[in-house]
Design an enzyme around this catalytic site. Sequence first.
Site, PDB file in Angstrom:
ATOM      1  N   LYS A  51       6.552   9.332   2.325  1.00 53.98           N
ATOM      2  CA  LYS A  51       6.632   9.565   3.763  1.00 53.98           C
ATOM      3  C   LYS A  51       7.965   9.072   4.338  1.00 53.98           C
ATOM      4  CE  LYS A  51       2.822  11.728   4.195  1.00 53.98           C
ATOM      5  NZ  LYS A  51       1.640  11.423   3.471  1.00 53.98           N
ATOM      6  N   ASN A  70     -12.506  28.396   1.843  1.00 50.23           N
ATOM      7  CA  ASN A  70     -11.363  28.533   2.746  1.00 50.23           C
ATOM      8  C   ASN A  70     -10.438  29.669   2.314  1.00 50.23           C
ATOM      9  OD1 ASN A  70     -12.276  26.443   4.363  1.00 50.23           O
ATOM     10  ND2 ASN A  70     -11.153  24.878   3.208  1.00 50.23           N
ATOM     11  N   TYR A 128       0.822  -1.220   0.000  1.00 54.11           N
ATOM     12  CA  TYR A 128       0.000   0.000   0.000  1.00 54.11           C
ATOM     13  C   TYR A 128       0.860   1.276   0.000  1.00 54.11           C
ATOM     14  CZ  TYR A 128      -2.374   4.076   1.454  1.00 54.11           C
ATOM     15  OH  TYR A 128      -2.783   5.380   1.484  1.00 54.11           O
ATOM     16  N   ARG A 163      -8.818  18.472  12.404  1.00 56.16           N
ATOM     17  CA  ARG A 163     -10.258  18.238  12.504  1.00 56.16           C
ATOM     18  C   ARG A 163     -10.642  18.310  13.965  1.00 56.16           C
ATOM     19  NH1 ARG A 163     -12.972  15.144   8.344  1.00 56.16           N
ATOM     20  NH2 ARG A 163     -11.430  14.877   6.697  1.00 56.16           N
ATOM     21  N   SER A 211      -3.150  13.673   7.917  1.00 57.78           N
ATOM     22  CA  SER A 211      -3.592  12.889   6.764  1.00 57.78           C
ATOM     23  C   SER A 211      -5.107  12.941   6.629  1.00 57.78           C
ATOM     24  CB  SER A 211      -3.146  11.442   6.925  1.00 57.78           C
ATOM     25  OG  SER A 211      -1.743  11.398   7.041  1.00 57.78           O
ATOM     26  N   ALA A 212      -5.556  13.127   5.391  1.00 53.65           N
ATOM     27  CA  ALA A 212      -6.995  13.190   5.065  1.00 53.65           C
ATOM     28  C   ALA A 212      -7.718  14.309   5.815  1.00 53.65           C
ATOM     29  CB  ALA A 212      -7.667  11.833   5.294  1.00 53.65           C
ATOM     30  N   CYS A 213      -7.032  15.434   6.002  1.00 59.65           N
ATOM     31  CA  CYS A 213      -7.651  16.601   6.640  1.00 59.65           C
ATOM     32  C   CYS A 213      -7.662  17.823   5.736  1.00 59.65           C
ATOM     33  CB  CYS A 213      -6.957  16.917   7.952  1.00 59.65           C
ATOM     34  SG  CYS A 213      -7.319  15.684   9.227  1.00 59.65           S
ATOM     35  N   GLY A 214      -7.436  17.643   4.433  1.00 52.99           N
ATOM     36  CA  GLY A 214      -7.723  18.744   3.519  1.00 52.99           C
ATOM     37  C   GLY A 214      -6.544  19.434   2.845  1.00 52.99           C
TER      38      GLY A 214
HETATM   39  P1  GTP Z   1      -3.430  13.025   2.749  1.00 46.16           P
HETATM   40  O1  GTP Z   1      -3.224  12.785   1.301  1.00 46.16           O
HETATM   41  O2  GTP Z   1      -3.837  11.794   3.501  1.00 46.16           O
HETATM   42  O3  GTP Z   1      -2.250  13.667   3.408  1.00 46.16           O
HETATM   43  O4  GTP Z   1      -4.752  13.960   2.895  1.00 46.16           O
HETATM   44  P2  GTP Z   1      -5.039  15.516   2.625  1.00 46.16           P
HETATM   45  O5  GTP Z   1      -4.643  16.304   3.834  1.00 46.16           O
HETATM   46  O6  GTP Z   1      -4.481  15.938   1.330  1.00 46.16           O
HETATM   47  O7  GTP Z   1      -6.650  15.549   2.596  1.00 46.16           O
HETATM   48  P3  GTP Z   1      -7.662  15.811   1.371  1.00 46.16           P
HETATM   49  O8  GTP Z   1      -7.523  17.187   0.803  1.00 46.16           O
HETATM   50  O9  GTP Z   1      -7.545  14.694   0.421  1.00 46.16           O
HETATM   51  O10 GTP Z   1      -9.068  15.746   2.112  1.00 46.16           O
HETATM   52  C1  GTP Z   1      -9.482  14.612   2.844  1.00 46.16           C
HETATM   53  C2  GTP Z   1     -10.951  14.636   3.096  1.00 46.16           C
HETATM   54  O11 GTP Z   1     -11.329  15.850   3.756  1.00 46.16           O
HETATM   55  C3  GTP Z   1     -11.788  14.569   1.823  1.00 46.16           C
HETATM   56  O12 GTP Z   1     -12.847  13.677   2.019  1.00 46.16           O
HETATM   57  C4  GTP Z   1     -12.309  15.969   1.651  1.00 46.16           C
HETATM   58  O13 GTP Z   1     -13.542  15.979   0.994  1.00 46.16           O
HETATM   59  C5  GTP Z   1     -12.394  16.497   3.076  1.00 46.16           C
HETATM   60  N1  GTP Z   1     -12.181  17.973   3.122  1.00 46.16           N
HETATM   61  C6  GTP Z   1     -11.152  18.662   2.587  1.00 46.16           C
HETATM   62  N2  GTP Z   1     -11.279  19.995   2.765  1.00 46.16           N
HETATM   63  C7  GTP Z   1     -12.429  20.166   3.466  1.00 46.16           C
HETATM   64  C8  GTP Z   1     -13.117  21.315   3.968  1.00 46.16           C
HETATM   65  O14 GTP Z   1     -12.691  22.456   3.834  1.00 46.16           O
HETATM   66  N3  GTP Z   1     -14.286  21.082   4.659  1.00 46.16           N
HETATM   67  C9  GTP Z   1     -14.767  19.819   4.836  1.00 46.16           C
HETATM   68  N4  GTP Z   1     -15.896  19.687   5.519  1.00 46.16           N
HETATM   69  N5  GTP Z   1     -14.149  18.712   4.364  1.00 46.16           N
HETATM   70  C10 GTP Z   1     -12.993  18.873   3.692  1.00 46.16           C
HETATM   71  C1  SPV Z   2      -1.000  10.369   4.241  1.00 47.83           C
HETATM   72  O1  SPV Z   2      -1.474   9.393   4.844  1.00 47.83           O
HETATM   73  O2  SPV Z   2      -0.662  11.428   4.846  1.00 47.83           O
HETATM   74  C2  SPV Z   2      -0.838  10.331   2.780  1.00 47.83           C
HETATM   75  C3  SPV Z   2      -1.046   9.056   2.102  1.00 47.83           C
HETATM   76  O3  SPV Z   2      -0.484  11.323   2.176  1.00 47.83           O
HETATM   77  S1  SPV Z   2       0.320   7.999   2.281  1.00 47.83           S
HETATM   78  O4  SPV Z   2       1.177   8.146   1.103  1.00 47.83           O
HETATM   79  O5  SPV Z   2      -0.200   6.658   2.356  1.00 47.83           O
HETATM   80  O6  SPV Z   2       1.077   8.353   3.454  1.00 47.83           O
HETATM   81 MN    MN Z   3      -0.203  13.078   3.593  1.00 47.07          MN
END
Ligand code: GTP
Ligand code: SPV
Ligand code: MN
Length: 593
Positions: free
Chosen positions: A206, A504, A197, A408, A248-251
Amino acid sequence: MTKNKFILNWIDEMAAMTKPDKIVWIDGSDAQRDALREEACSTGEMIKLNQELLPGCYLHRTAVNDVARVEGRTFICTRTKEDAGNINNWIDPKECYDRLGKLFTGSMKGRTMYVIPYSMGIVGSDFAKYGIELTDSIYVVLNMLIMTRVGNEVLDAIGDSADFIKGLHSKAQLDEQNRYIVHFPEDNTIWSVNSGYGGNVLLGKKCFALRIASFLGRKEHWMAEHMLILGVEYPNGETKYVSAAFPSACGKTNLAMLIPPEVYRKKGYKVWTVGDDIAWLRIGKDGRLWAMNPENGFFGVAPGTNDKSNPNALATTKEGAIFTNVCHNLENNTVWWEGLDKNPPVNALNWRGEKWDYTKYDKADKVGTSGAHPNSRFTAKATNCPCLSKEFNNPAGVPISAIIFGGRRARTAPLVYQSTSWQNGTFVGSIMASETTAAASGAVGVVRRDPMAMRPFVGYNMGDYWQHWLDMGKIIPNAPKIFHVNWFRTDDEGNFIWPGFGDNLRVVDWILARCEDKVDADLTPIGYVPKAEDLNIEGLDISLDTIKGLLSVDRDAWLADVENIKEFYTLVGDRVPAVLKEELAALEARLKA
Ligand code: GTP
Ligand code: SPV
Ligand code: MN
C-alpha cells in the site's frame, strides 16, 4: 551487492540512526530464505507448520494491538498541507523526520537490519519500479520475498541510479501510541515504525504501490489503483480483461479467482487471475488502457476462504505460505479460520496464542471469541494459483475493457449499473461508499465514502486525484467503460440476496456484453441498469422478481445519499473538480424529476 553511492550512503545514514548490530543484504536465494525461516522459528517469531500437509508453511502472530492497517496513524507528508488534502493526515515533513528520527534512534540495537532490494513489476521492464526496504523484522523479509520480486537482479536493474523508493521500517517497541506509517512522496521515502502488521510494514504494497505510486502516476500520466485484474476467457478462446476497485475486504481476491458457475463452465468459460489487489494502468500503443499487477503474491483475507467460496485461493496457500493471526490447530499442527469448514479444532490456540474454546464463539464479539482474527491473512506466491493468467509475467500487462467500482451497501446501490461516460464514471468512483471492515482498525459496518476504494491510499489531495482521473480520460483514445457493482444487498433479515462469489461472473458477463454493445439496458437517474431478463440466471435458485429488486433504484435512498455526498465533497475541499460538482447537481435533478 552494489556500488551505488545513493544506496550505500542512505543505508549508512539509516544504520547510524537505528544502530543495528549487523546488516544483512537479502539476495533472493532459497538458501538465505531457509536460514531466515529457521532463525525465526528458533526465536518463536514463526511457527513451523505440519510440513507434510503444508510444506514450507509457517504461522505468525502479530501483537494483539497490531492486527490491521492504522489509518489514523498514516500520514502523507508533502511540503504543503494542501497537497496532501483534507482526507489524508499530514505533518510538516521536517517536523515529521525529527519526530520519527527520535523513535528510530537506536531502535535496531541488538537486532539485524535487513536490506531488501525489491521490484514492483517485472525486473528490468519499462513498467517496473524499484524500492529498497530496510527492516529489523524477519517476518517482513519473508513476506516481501513472496509479495515482491527480491534480490541481486534488482540492484543490477537500479544500477547507479538514484531512482528507487527508500523504505525504512522498524518494529521498535511496537508501541501503539508511537506507531507511524509515513510517506514523503516528494522524497520517494517511506518511514514505518512501531508496527509489525502487513499493510503497515510490507512497504512495497500500500505504501509504495499505491500511495507513492499514485503520486508518481499523476506526474507521469498513469494510474496506480486499488484494483484486481481478471481475464474472462470465452468459449471461442478469446479473453477479455476487467479491473475492479473494491474497498479492503470487499471481495477483490474472491472476484479475481472466481470459479465460473456450472452453466458457464459447461460452455467453456474460464477465468484467469492477473492480480488481486493493485493495478498499475497505462495507455498502450494501441490507445487502450493496459493494466499490470506490480505484486508477486497475494496477501489475502483468510476468514471465509474455503473450497466452495474460493478454492483457487485455498490452493495457493498449500505450499510456501505464511499465515498471520489465524487459529493454530494443535491436533495436526495446521491452521484454521472461521468459514474454512464446519469443524473447528477442539485442541487449538486462537489468534492471540491462547487456548481456544470454539463453543464460546459469539458473533457479536468476533475479535474476542473467534479462533482466527477477522483480518487474519495468508501470504502466498502468485505462481501457486491454479488460475494464474499466462499474462501474469507480461510486463505490458493486459488491455482493459471495463473498470468496475464496488462496495458493501446493504441497500442503496443496485447489483450493477453502468456510467454514461468516462467523466460520469469518474463521478461514480468519487461517490463510492462502503461499510467498513476489519482490514483497518476502528468500527466495522459503518457506511463511509471511499472514492475509487482509494480513500486510505491516495498519496496526495483527493480533489487532485479526481482531476487526474478526468485528465486521463481525455488522453486515453479508447478508454474502458466504467461500471459499479454491489454484491452485498441484504433482505429484511440481513441476509445477502445475491449469491455472489462464482455467480458474480454472470454480472461480469453482462458488463463485457455492454462493452461491445451486445446487450440493451435501461437508463435510470444513476446510469444504465440491466433489463432483468438479460442477466443470465440459468441454474440459480433466484426469481426474476428478486433480480428486479436487486436492480431497483430507490430514489429516496439515493437522495439521502446525495446529501451525504455533498458533505463529503465539502470535506474534500476546494480542489474538487467543478465538473464533478456539476455531475452531482445533475444526478440530484434527475432523481427529483
Ligand atoms: P483486501 O485484501 O483487504 O484488499 O480484501 P479483498 O477486497 O481482496 O476482499 P476478499 O476477496 O478477501 O473478501 C473479503 C470478504 O468478503 C471475505 O470474507 C469474503 O468471503 C467476502 N466476499 C467476497 N466476495 C463476496 C461475494 O460475492 N458475496 C459475499 N456475500 N461475500 C463476499
Ligand atoms: C487492504 O487492507 O486493502 C489489504 C491488506 O489489502 S493490507 O496489506 O494490510 O493493506
Ligand atoms: Mn487491499
